[in-house]
Design a protein around this motif. Structure first.
Motif, PDB file in Angstrom:
ATOM      1  N   SER A  13       0.531  -0.889   0.162  1.00  0.00           N
ATOM      2  CA  SER A  13       0.163  -0.196   0.174  1.00  0.00           C
ATOM      3  C   SER A  13       0.990   1.035  -0.209  1.00  0.00           C
ATOM      4  O   SER A  13       2.106   1.244   0.167  1.00  0.00           O
ATOM      5  CB  SER A  13      -1.187   0.164   1.129  1.00  0.00           C
ATOM      6  OG  SER A  13      -0.521  -0.164   1.923  1.00  0.00           O
ATOM      7  N   ASN A  14       0.019   1.793  -0.036  1.00  0.00           N
ATOM      8  CA  ASN A  14       1.131   3.371   0.184  1.00  0.00           C
ATOM      9  C   ASN A  14       2.419   3.533   1.045  1.00  0.00           C
ATOM     10  O   ASN A  14       2.096   3.872   2.258  1.00  0.00           O
ATOM     11  CB  ASN A  14       0.310   4.545   0.355  1.00  0.00           C
ATOM     12  CG  ASN A  14      -0.632   4.912  -1.142  1.00  0.00           C
ATOM     13  OD1 ASN A  14       0.005   4.606  -2.434  1.00  0.00           O
ATOM     14  ND2 ASN A  14      -2.230   4.916  -1.499  1.00  0.00           N
ATOM     15  N   TYR A  15       3.358   4.251   0.644  1.00  0.00           N
ATOM     16  CA  TYR A  15       4.305   4.331   1.704  1.00  0.00           C
ATOM     17  C   TYR A  15       4.891   3.447   2.228  1.00  0.00           C
ATOM     18  O   TYR A  15       6.160   3.065   3.190  1.00  0.00           O
ATOM     19  CB  TYR A  15       3.592   5.246   2.639  1.00  0.00           C
ATOM     20  CG  TYR A  15       2.702   6.243   2.045  1.00  0.00           C
ATOM     21  CD1 TYR A  15       3.357   7.592   2.151  1.00  0.00           C
ATOM     22  CD2 TYR A  15       1.499   6.320   2.317  1.00  0.00           C
ATOM     23  CE1 TYR A  15       3.479   9.013   1.390  1.00  0.00           C
ATOM     24  CE2 TYR A  15       0.469   7.217   1.968  1.00  0.00           C
ATOM     25  CZ  TYR A  15       1.637   9.077   1.848  1.00  0.00           C
ATOM     26  OH  TYR A  15       0.883  10.048   1.704  1.00  0.00           O
ATOM     27  N   TYR A  37       9.802   3.726  -1.421  1.00  0.00           N
ATOM     28  CA  TYR A  37       8.479   3.774  -0.597  1.00  0.00           C
ATOM     29  C   TYR A  37       7.838   3.669  -2.460  1.00  0.00           C
ATOM     30  O   TYR A  37       8.065   4.060  -3.014  1.00  0.00           O
ATOM     31  CB  TYR A  37       8.242   5.500  -0.605  1.00  0.00           C
ATOM     32  CG  TYR A  37       8.672   5.734   0.876  1.00  0.00           C
ATOM     33  CD1 TYR A  37       8.901   4.698   1.821  1.00  0.00           C
ATOM     34  CD2 TYR A  37       9.519   7.165   1.282  1.00  0.00           C
ATOM     35  CE1 TYR A  37       8.550   4.978   3.296  1.00  0.00           C
ATOM     36  CE2 TYR A  37      10.131   6.556   2.916  1.00  0.00           C
ATOM     37  CZ  TYR A  37       9.446   6.050   3.755  1.00  0.00           C
ATOM     38  OH  TYR A  37       9.765   6.114   4.952  1.00  0.00           O
ATOM     39  N   PHE A  67       4.311   4.866  -3.456  1.00  0.00           N
ATOM     40  CA  PHE A  67       3.553   5.256  -3.597  1.00  0.00           C
ATOM     41  C   PHE A  67       2.150   5.269  -4.764  1.00  0.00           C
ATOM     42  O   PHE A  67       2.328   4.327  -5.827  1.00  0.00           O
ATOM     43  CB  PHE A  67       4.279   6.841  -3.657  1.00  0.00           C
ATOM     44  CG  PHE A  67       3.560   8.150  -3.376  1.00  0.00           C
ATOM     45  CD1 PHE A  67       3.202   8.212  -1.962  1.00  0.00           C
ATOM     46  CD2 PHE A  67       3.269   9.203  -4.570  1.00  0.00           C
ATOM     47  CE1 PHE A  67       2.159   9.073  -1.586  1.00  0.00           C
ATOM     48  CE2 PHE A  67       2.583  10.399  -4.566  1.00  0.00           C
ATOM     49  CZ  PHE A  67       2.265  10.644  -2.959  1.00  0.00           C
ATOM     50  N   ASN A  68       1.438   5.719  -4.953  1.00  0.00           N
ATOM     51  CA  ASN A  68      -0.025   6.327  -5.909  1.00  0.00           C
ATOM     52  C   ASN A  68      -0.145   4.932  -6.414  1.00  0.00           C
ATOM     53  O   ASN A  68      -0.297   4.700  -7.791  1.00  0.00           O
ATOM     54  CB  ASN A  68       0.876   7.530  -7.247  1.00  0.00           C
ATOM     55  CG  ASN A  68       0.219   7.985  -8.007  1.00  0.00           C
ATOM     56  OD1 ASN A  68      -1.272   7.388  -7.130  1.00  0.00           O
ATOM     57  ND2 ASN A  68       0.118   8.785  -8.470  1.00  0.00           N
ATOM     58  N   VAL A  69       0.143   4.328  -5.868  1.00  0.00           N
ATOM     59  CA  VAL A  69      -1.372   2.540  -6.116  1.00  0.00           C
ATOM     60  C   VAL A  69      -2.136   2.641  -6.809  1.00  0.00           C
ATOM     61  O   VAL A  69      -3.391   3.594  -5.849  1.00  0.00           O
ATOM     62  CB  VAL A  69      -1.072   2.001  -4.716  1.00  0.00           C
ATOM     63  CG1 VAL A  69      -1.818   0.061  -5.186  1.00  0.00           C
ATOM     64  CG2 VAL A  69       0.459   1.952  -4.019  1.00  0.00           C
ATOM     65  N   PRO A  78       5.692  12.601  -4.998  1.00  0.00           N
ATOM     66  CA  PRO A  78       4.871  13.325  -6.851  1.00  0.00           C
ATOM     67  C   PRO A  78       3.667  13.068  -6.106  1.00  0.00           C
ATOM     68  O   PRO A  78       2.744  13.068  -5.888  1.00  0.00           O
ATOM     69  CB  PRO A  78       4.901  11.644  -6.995  1.00  0.00           C
ATOM     70  CG  PRO A  78       6.136  10.907  -6.313  1.00  0.00           C
ATOM     71  CD  PRO A  78       5.733  11.415  -5.131  1.00  0.00           C
TER      72      PRO A  78
END
Lengths: 546, 454
Positions: free
Chosen positions: A68-70, A355, A357-359, A445
């Motif tokens: 997941s994100n992060y 990391y 990100f933006n899944v 981003p």
């Protein structure tokens, strides 16, 4: 009584006073011409240049997303798994196409070359050329036919004269030879009895006189034998002389006879020439034959040319077919490889550490091609190469330069340095794309960053309080007051007017649009308004300090 | 045995009398019952209407969708954070499950833009979203701070006020209909990071006027230019929710820059100092400044427990987003609700750690019922949330609406009863001379020693 109270209550309910209480009060103002100093700012998303994009797999369904994100991932970590491909019809279809094409290629390679007609056409041209040459020769001969016959006839005549002379010489010389031969025979006849006598004397033992030396005149004998020998010698001398004459005559015969054969041959050849010339057709016929042969040659050459072109076209077509087929085979093989790889793919792994990100994928999603499923950005914020591309008006960008520091408004970023300025592709005439690097920031981003470039100061036709400018799903607008009078009083409604906000400093906004001239614009309202709402006008001056 | 019979006879007689009385009441009281019903309904409706009218900020989708064929739904997401000590500390980011931060906005925007695009028949996967297209959003957070007026001389006593600072981003104005006393609101595209909008309470306290645009106030030693004065609401619900307190609006980024300074940022270090008393795991210098925002230092203090991502790297607590609001097109009723939930990073349907509420239609009867029942459940579920004043007001309004609806429902019940009475009376009137006279034969059969039929 009850009815009276009820009617009174109803009338009170719908009285003008109570009805007015439900009408919102507004304050309206006129837009005025004025000067507006505004800041030229721009907002754009952060782009992490060294982020790693994880792309989607076309047509595959996400089975489970493991991150997941992060989340922090390392290289090789499984980001999400894919459901098995249930329908491989596409792959099967491609493989069938590939097999078909490969078979076609094999058959084509084994097929012998077909006669394309070029050699036959070339032979026809050669034959036609030969025919033309013959015809031209015939024409030439026809043209020289008379001269040839005349020359041959002259040769015959000349040679016949020579032949006649030679035959006469032969006859004459032969006669001479015969005459001399007969004289010699006469001498032999004379010598024979003498020799017989000598032989008798010799048989009798009479010594034979010694022959005189050469060049010495023998002395006449005194004996019979000597006399006989002398007579024989005299006869032999005559015979020798005759033989010499015979030889000379015979030489003449031989010479004349030798001359006869060439002459006859020449005559025969001349006669043959005459005969041959007589067999040559006429000039007109020969010329017709030449023309016919020339036309045939031209036709043959044209046919050869056409045949060669057709053959080349056929060769090119065949080559193109081979090329196309090979290209199709290569393309199919590539597609099959890609598709096979996708079919075999069961999980998508991280290609970089950092990391997540933006899944953008979730369980059950059917992915499309070349989309970003998620991105991985460096874990250490100092390693992130963050850039932002702001779109500024050309007039504003004129004051910017590479290396300039822009004032950045975001909380976690320190500096914003211009690295290049180029025309904005969306509006290259009026806008400039100013690319900046962001330093010292924990930037992520797509995070929005706002910078200030410069202040501008400009006169505008319609400047109004910013509170007048509203916004909805169709854009910016203001409400203008539309008044109407009736016996019951003035009635005001609001009308929605679409405007363009040219500039704003927060307090005031410069707007443009139709119907703003001398229009009262609502700058304050008790409640949100809708187009056509009835309103009550409030005195701005009396209410502002209330 | 006789005693028992006498007791039974007593109750039989008493019941008979009561039934007769009730019959008389039914036949004689329709007007008053109907009047009471109407009064209750009117009271309930007017009360509900007034409550709803005071909460137009929950109904902004209606105004946003003007002229559009598509309906919009207004959604709000409330996240939790940590305040170190008291409300004067900024709400700091704690965990990806329960908190939102600025970078989450881009994630949410990207996801929601994809949803909106797919709704419009476009590609769902989108690139970076500079600003929402076809929808709108805003985000905000609140902090208590000391706002002061600049003084001519350093020796002068500064005029200060403890005010609530609201850091806003996105199109905040689209979700919050203010009454503008002067100027305007913070533009969505930032003109000047140090612009501020005061509410009427704060403006009046400082200037005794609302025409104060262009003036300057100080927060944490930084000057902010006033660009507008707004009035948020003055109803009783607003007062209960804390609307009528000094308040100011600044940009979220500015608030973040002021309250979560970087360790190497000297320019804003003063803002990080102040009245912090908690353990400092951040970059607070510990120096004090009487004019700085009272919450300044606590922003940098160690509230980032369990934080992930950049927080642990930078060592700074990141300012958390308290409220994220979105105005989404909705082709299918209710789909925006799930769209927002799906767009939230790490949101779990089974174990929601963020409070997602559809503002549109939240005052409907069913939604109010869901809010109230089971009793106390909503309050307990939302106990750990730190709501902004508008959400507090909405929740109070919801509770009050329940009572208004109850009154209205009571009126409707009475109306039904009154109607029934009227019908009975009308039937009675069809029999001449029987209206108010004692009936020859009681409606209830006389006691014959047998048990009455139930």
């Amino acid at each position: 009584m009850i009815a009276f109270v009820a009617i009174l209550a109803v009338l009170t309910m719908f009285s003008n006073t109570i009805m007015n209480a439900t009408i919102p009060k507004v304050v309206a103002s006129y837009a005025s011409r004025g000067n507006l100093a505004s800041t030229n700012g721009a907002t754009a998303p952060v782009v992490v240049e060294n982020s790693t994009k994880i792309l989607t797999v076309d047509g595959r369904t996400v089975d489970k997303v493991n991150v997941s994100n992060y989340d922090t991932v390392n290289v090789g970590d499984v980001l999400f798994t894919l459901k098995p491909v249930e329908n491989t019809d596409d792959l099967t279809e491609l493989q069938t196409q590939l097999t078909t094409l490969q078979r076609e290629a094999t058959y084509a390679a084994r097929t012998p070359a077909t006669d394309n007609g070029v050699q036959a056409a070339r032979d026809a041209v050669t034959a036609a050329q030969q025919t033309l040459n013959d015809a031209q020769n015939t024409l030439t001969q026809a043209n020289g036919k008379a001269a040839t016959i005349a020359a041959a006839q002259q040769t015959i005549n000349d040679k016949n004269a020579a032949l006649t002379a030679a035959e006469a010489e032969v006859t004459s010389a032969s006669a001479t030879v015969e005459s001399l031969q007969s004289q010699m025979d006469q001498i032999d006849t004379e010598i024979a009895p003498l020799q017989s006598q000598v032989d008798v004397y010799v048989a009798l033992g009479t010594p034979t006189p010694t022959p005189a030396a050469a060049g010495v005149t023998p002395t006449p004998g005194t004996s019979d034998i000597e006399i006989l020998c002398a007579q024989i010698n005299a006869y032999n001398a005559q015979k020798a002389q005759l033989q010499s004459q015979v030889a000379s005559a015979q030489a003449r015969v031989d010479t004349a006879s030798a001359a006869l054969t060439p002459l006859k041959t020449a005559i025969e050849q001349a006669q043959a020439t005459i005969d041959a010339a007589n067999s040559i057709p006429s000039v007109s016929s020969a010329q017709t034959a030449v023309n016919t042969a020339q036309a045939a040659l031209t036709t043959a050459q044209t046919n050869l040319h056409d045949t060669q072109i057709n053959a080349q076209i056929a060769v090119d077509k065949a080559q193109d077919e081979v090329t196309d087929r090979n290209a199709s085979i290569a393309t199919l093989q590539q597609k099959i490889a890609v598709l096979q790889a996708k079919v075999d793919l069961t999980e998508v792994k991280a290609t970089a550490a950092g990391y997540v990100f933006n899944v953008g994928v979730a369980t059950g999603d059917v992915m499309t091609a070349n989309q970003t499923a998620m991105m991985i950005i460096p874990e250490d914020s100092s390693e992130r190469q963050c850039t932002v591309s702001f779109s500024f008006a050309s007039s504003v960008a004129e004051s910017l330069y590479v290396g300039a520091q822009l004032e950045i408004t975001s909380g976690y970023m320190q500096t914003c340095t211009v690295v290049n300025i180029k025309p904005d592709p969306t509006n290259p005439r009026d806008m400039r794309l100013v690319k900046c690097t962001i330093d010292g920031g924990d930037a992520w981003p797509d995070e929005q960053v706002t910078v200030k470039a410069a202040q501008s100061n400009k006169d505008y036709d319609n400047v109004i309080a910013s509170s007048a400018v509203n916004e909805d799903n169709t854009g910016s607008f203001v409400y203008v007051i539309v008044g109407s009078s009736s016996p019951l009083g003035d009635k005001y409604t609001v009308k929605r007017v679409t405007v363009t906000v040219e500039a704003t400093n927060g307090t005031l906004s410069a707007i443009s649009g139709d119907g703003l001239t001398n229009a009262q614009i609502v700058v304050r309202s008790e409640k949100p308004l809708e187009d056509g709402d009835r309103v009550r006008l409030e005195d701005l001056s009396s209410s502002s300090n209330s | 045995m006789a005693f028992k019979d006498s007791i039974k006879e007593y109750f039989r007689d008493t019941g008979k009398i009561n039934r007769e009385r009730f019959r008389k009441f039914v036949l004689n009281a329709p007007f008053f019952v109907l009047l009471a019903a109407v009064v209750l309904i009117v009271i309930g409706l007017v009360g509900a209407g007034k409550l709803k009218a005071a909460r137009e900020d929950q109904n902004m989708a209606k105004y946003w969708q003007q002229g559009a064929s598509t309906t919009y739904r207004q959604m709000s997401v409330y996240a939790r954070g940590a305040r170190n000590g008291d409300s004067t500390a900024p709400l700091t980011y704690v965990d990806t499950d329960i908190s939102l931060k600025k970078s989450d906005v881009s994630l949410i925007r990207t996801a929601l833009q994809g949803v909106v695009n797919s709704t419009n028949g476009q590609n769902k996967t989108v690139a970076a979203v500079t600003a929402p297209i076809g929808w709108e959003d805003a985000y905000s957070t609140t902090v208590e701070a000391t706002v002061s007026l600049p003084t001519a001389n350093s020796s002068d006593t500064a005029v200060t006020a403890d005010a609530q600072l609201v850091g806003v981003g996105g199109n905040f104005r689209a979700f919050h209909p203010f009454k503008y006393m002067s100027g305007g609101f913070l533009p969505e595209t930032i003109c000047d990071t140090n612009q501020i909008v005061l509410n009427d309470v704060l403006a009046w306290r400082f200037y005794k006027s609302y025409d104060v645009t262009g003036n300057v106030v100080l927060i944490g030693g930084t000057e902010y230019t006033i660009i507008g004065v707004v009035r948020e609401g003055d109803s009783s619900v607003d007062e209960l929710a804390g609307t009528q307190v000094p308040r100011a609006y600044i940009y979220f980024d500015t608030l973040a820059k002021t309250y979560t300074p970087k360790s190497d940022s000297s320019s804003n270090s003063s803002a990080a100092s102040g009245t912090s008393t908690g353990s400092s795991a951040g970059t607070s210098t510990g120096s004090t400044s009487s004019t700085s925002a009272s919450a300044g230092s606590t922003a940098a203090s160690g509230t980032s427990t369990g934080s992930t991502g950049s927080d642990s790297d930078s060592g700074n607590a990141e300012l958390a987003i308290q409220c994220y609001e979105a105005m989404l097109p909705e082709l299918v009723v209710g789909v925006a609700n799930s769209d927002v939930k799906n767009a939230l990073p790490n949101y779990s349907i089974n174990n929601p750690q963020l409070y997602v509420v559809s503002d549109t239609g939240r005052f409907s009867l069913t939604r109010v019922w869901d809010w109230m029942f089971p009793i106390g459940q909503s309050e307990s579920e939302l106990a750990n949330y730190d709501f902004p004043f508008w959400e507090k007001a909405a929740q109070i309004t919801t509770t009050r609406l329940f009572y208004e609806y109850a009154v209205c429902t009571s009126g409707i019940v009475l109306l039904f009863i009154g109607g029934t009475m009227a019908i009975l009376r009308a039937r009675k009137l069809r029999r001449p001379g029987k209206l108010l006279a004692e009936p020859e034969t009681p409606l209830i059969p006389e006691n014959t020693g047998e048990e009455p039929e139930s």
